[in-house]
Design an enzyme around this catalytic site. Structure first.
Site, PDB file in Angstrom:
ATOM      1  N   ASP A  81       0.835  -1.193   0.000  1.00  0.00           N
ATOM      2  CA  ASP A  81       0.000   0.000   0.000  1.00  0.00           C
ATOM      3  C   ASP A  81       0.875   1.249   0.000  1.00  0.00           C
ATOM      4  OD1 ASP A  81      -2.328   1.521   0.113  1.00  0.00           O
ATOM      5  OD2 ASP A  81      -2.457   1.439   2.294  1.00  0.00           O
ATOM      6  N   HIS A  82       0.555   2.177  -0.878  1.00  0.00           N
ATOM      7  CA  HIS A  82       1.266   3.454  -0.973  1.00  0.00           C
ATOM      8  C   HIS A  82       2.783   3.275  -1.107  1.00  0.00           C
ATOM      9  CE1 HIS A  82      -2.064   6.220  -0.563  1.00  0.00           C
ATOM     10  NE2 HIS A  82      -2.561   5.443   0.380  1.00  0.00           N
ATOM     11  N   GLY A 175      -6.959   8.752   7.844  1.00  0.00           N
ATOM     12  CA  GLY A 175      -6.980   9.181   9.234  1.00  0.00           C
ATOM     13  C   GLY A 175      -8.395   9.331   9.766  1.00  0.00           C
ATOM     14  N   HIS A 202      -9.547   4.882  -1.004  1.00  0.00           N
ATOM     15  CA  HIS A 202      -8.683   4.954   0.168  1.00  0.00           C
ATOM     16  C   HIS A 202      -9.385   5.722   1.271  1.00  0.00           C
ATOM     17  CE1 HIS A 202      -4.553   3.688  -1.414  1.00  0.00           C
ATOM     18  NE2 HIS A 202      -5.398   3.463  -2.400  1.00  0.00           N
ATOM     19  N   GLY A 203      -8.886   5.584   2.498  1.00  0.00           N
ATOM     20  CA  GLY A 203      -9.476   6.298   3.616  1.00  0.00           C
ATOM     21  C   GLY A 203     -10.834   5.762   3.996  1.00  0.00           C
ATOM     22  N   GLY A 204     -11.005   4.439   3.919  1.00  0.00           N
ATOM     23  CA  GLY A 204     -12.302   3.832   4.209  1.00  0.00           C
ATOM     24  C   GLY A 204     -12.712   3.919   5.668  1.00  0.00           C
ATOM     25  N   THR A 227      -6.581   2.888   9.499  1.00  0.00           N
ATOM     26  CA  THR A 227      -6.745   3.562  10.790  1.00  0.00           C
ATOM     27  C   THR A 227      -7.615   2.764  11.742  1.00  0.00           C
ATOM     28  OG1 THR A 227      -6.465   5.750   9.768  1.00  0.00           O
ATOM     29  CG2 THR A 227      -7.579   5.663  11.916  1.00  0.00           C
TER      30      THR A 227
END
Length: 274
Positions: A81-82, A175, A202-204, A227
């Site tokens: 990831d990333h 985040g 992303h950021g789910g 997160t």
């Protein structure tokens, strides 16, 4: 069962659901995800951030993940990831990932395309699929968020890079959200209709369930959770008396908290029994 990134996302595309991609950090978070996948018979993606491969954690975690992939009876992919750059992508492939993400989203589109294509060409020789990012998906702490990914740019990016999966900026961030985001569902649908790459959100962590369902219906096929995996672990640990039992016994209970979180997201994305 060991699956490539492309293979597992094609299952989601055919079934009109999304694959949950869980970032793992240690054995306990990994086993929580694995037990949830076993219980629901769901396809899942196990992934790690670029820094874990850089600091050596990935070197110790990778053999365990590969063993898990061989033992699970349902599809599972192992993903970077990333990826911060080409060296990180190479290292991840050497450790056995079946997919890598190269994140060149902060670069101008021409440079992003050039960097991503280098990774795609290299990964193709190793039989590994690639996720790219167009439209920078930043942090919830950022003062300003990037503009939504344009449909025309997505079409060009996919065509010129050859990526198998595309992370797009449609209103999410990494985040804890101070305020629940409003995803651009129509933009997701437009990009899904215009490109062949499987779309990634992303950021789910922290996105309301109704928006997650709408995003999946619009064409998102992979949703990342990082997160909230950390939060499930930390909050689970706080509930335990660390001196009540041997450490392995305590941490096994904490792993159960991660499992419960993973079960919830697997069902939300419609991946159970798939």
């Amino acid at each position: 069962m060991r699956y490539s990134l492309k293979e597992i996302l094609e299952i989601a595309e055919k079934g009109n659901f999304a694959i949950p991609a869980f970032n793992v950090y240690n054995l306990e978070t990994l086993m929580g995800v694995v037990k949830a996948a076993e219980e629901t018979q769901a396809p899942v993606i196990i992934q790690m951030y670029s820094r874990l491969f850089n600091t050596g954690t990935g070197k110790y975690m990778a053999p365990v993940i590969l063993d898990v992939m061989n033992q699970l009876k349902t599809p599972v992919a192992f993903h970077l990831d990333h990826g911060a750059g080409i060296p990180e992508c190479i290292r991840a492939m050497r450790y056995g990932t079946t997919g890598v993400m190269i994140d060149a989203s902060t670069l101008p589109i021409d440079e992003n395309i050039a960097t991503t294509k280098k990774v795609v060409d290299m990964a193709k020789e190793a039989g590994v699929n690639v996720e790219g990012e167009l439209g920078h998906i930043g942090s919830t702490k950022d003062e300003e968020w990037a503009a939504y990914t344009e449909v025309e740019d997505a079409v060009r990016y996919v065509k010129e890079t050859g990526v198998d999966a595309l992370a797009i900026m449609v209103g999410s961030a990494h985040g804890h959200y101070v305020k629940a985001p409003e995803l651009a569902i129509s933009r997701i649908a437009e990009i899904h209709a215009a490109t062949d790459a499987h779309l990634v959100l992303h950021g789910g962590s922290g996105i309301p369930d109704d928006q997650i369902r709408a995003a999946v219906k619009a064409g998102i096929r992979k949703i990342n959770f990082g997160t909230d995996v950390c939060c499930a672990f930390i909050e689970g640990y706080r509930k335990e008396d660390p001196y009540s039992a041997p450490l392995d016994v305590v941490l096994a209970k904490v792993s159960g908290s991660v499992k419960e979180f993973a079960l919830e997201k697997i069902r939300l994305l419609g991946a159970d029994r798939k």
